[in-house]
Design an enzyme around this catalytic site. Structure first.
Site: not given
Ligand code: SAH
Ligand code: SF4
Length: 344
Positions: A83, A96, A103, A107, A110, A153, A185, A208-209, A281, A328
């Site tokens: 997508e 995006c 992936c 995580c 996610c 991903g 990212s 992505s912390l 962010n 995502c």
């Protein structure tokens, strides 16, 4: 379009090199939907290419949100699905893109992570997501202005194709998207960060912390066991020092997991040495199939205050479109709860 295939075909047809550039311009810049319609090509070539698709993707479902965000699901030539999301705001039209089907990074929060990895996309499959969105905007005389690699991903696990796609999207004969309008990212794959430092185009990097210490980060992001914070922060410092570009720290707010004010203090201390070349962010968690709860708005503001009081630039992502783009893999999993209405 399938560039290697078309280049080969042009070779077999004994065509001069500039014909490829004509295809490139016709499909990427002018949005041609068939090679038969490209008037700059000689008739014989138009006929020879008439049956060749101009895209590697088949759009199978599009959905429009109230704020104008359009999310599209594409089918790939092998039947797998990905997508892309087009997010309009006042001055920008951001796409995006996905760079893999699923992936491997797993995580915990996610939705894409729960799918596992099916395969990486080719550069053309990445490019064609942007070309499709650009063509959607064409009727309104608008264009894609920004591209973020924040869909499905991990870009660093498909780096060659990702960097190639960036070069093509940047090419002035195609979409001509400014390097500084392109952001990649990563969940923190250190060798990938090093490659971005050496990449000739001045693209942006987001990390992505999501947790400011190894114990918590390893729990919610298994990648941290391979590249713990010390190594990761060294790579980030090298990025900022060598490129002189701003680094984005993404932090998804998960209630009771990573959102205490003590953790805000830890995040502050981690982020402080990067100021002014950084920004945090805070991303409101978008509920999905995974079992986490979004932090309440009031508490996100309190978390933000801790950072701001230390002069760390900290934004909260607001619009529904951006929230959903950040989440995502969601539409592919569940179209009914995403707040979108169907176009097709
Ligand atoms: N793999 C890359 C890029 C894709 S994910 C990365 O992890 O950076 C893009 C961003 O969306 C990441 O910061 C990710 O952590 C975040 N995200 C994932 N699921 C989310 C959700 N349900 N709500 C909000 N953000 C989410
Ligand atoms: Fe992969 Fe990024 Fe999702 Fe982690 S957050 S599973 S790295 S897509």
């Amino acid at each position: 379009m399938n560039r290697p295939h078309l280049e080969q075909l042009l070779g077999q047809l004994n065509q001069p090199r500039f014909r490829f550039k004509q295809l490139f311009q016709a499909v990427y810049k002018d949005g041609a939907e068939s090679f038969a319609s490209v008037q700059t090509l000689p008739k014989v070539l138009r006929e020879a290419l008439a049956q060749e698709p101009t895209s590697t993707l088949e759009p199978i479902h599009s959905a429009l949100s109230k704020d104008g965000t359009i999310k599209t699901i594409f089918e790939l030539s092998d039947g797998l699905q990905i997508e892309a999301v087009m997010i309009p705001n006042k001055n920008n039209r951001t796409v995006c893109v996905s760079c893999q089907v699923g992936c491997a990074m797993k995580c915990a929060f996610c939705a894409t992570g729960t799918m596992g990895i099916k395969r990486s996309l080719t550069a053309d499959e990445i490019i064609d997501q942007v070309v499709y969105c650009n063509n959607l905007l064409r009727s309104k005389k608008e264009k894609v202005t920004n591209v973020v690699y924040m869909g499905m991903g991990e870009p660093m696990n498909n780096l060659k194709a990702v960097l190639e796609s960036i070069q093509v999207l940047h090419d002035a004969d195609g979409l001509g998207i400014g390097a500084r309008k392109i952001s990649v990212s990563t969940s923190g794959v250190v060798p990938g960060i090093k490659s971005i430092i050496d990449f000739p185009l001045q693209i942006n990097l987001a990390l992505s912390l999501h947790a400011p210490n190894d114990e918590l980060r390893s729990k919610i992001m298994p990648v941290n066991k391979m590249f713990p914070l010390k190594v990761l922060m060294e790579a980030c410092h090298a990025y900022v020092q060598k490129t002189n570009r701003k680094l984005m720290f993404e932090y998804v707010m998960l209630q009771g997991v990573n959102d205490s004010l003590e953790l805000a203090v830890e995040l502050r201390d981690l982020a402080k040495p990067f100021v002014p070349l950084m920004q945090v962010n805070l991303i409101p968690f978008h509920p999905s199939s995974v079992d986490f709860t979004p932090t309440e708005r009031k508490h996100i503001l309190a978390f933000q205050k801790v950072l701001r009081e230390a002069n760390i630039p900290t934004t909260i992502r607001h619009s529904a479109g951006v929230d959903i783009a950040g989440a995502c893999g969601q539409l592919a999993l569940d179209t009914s709860t995403s707040g979108y209405s169907c176009l097709k």
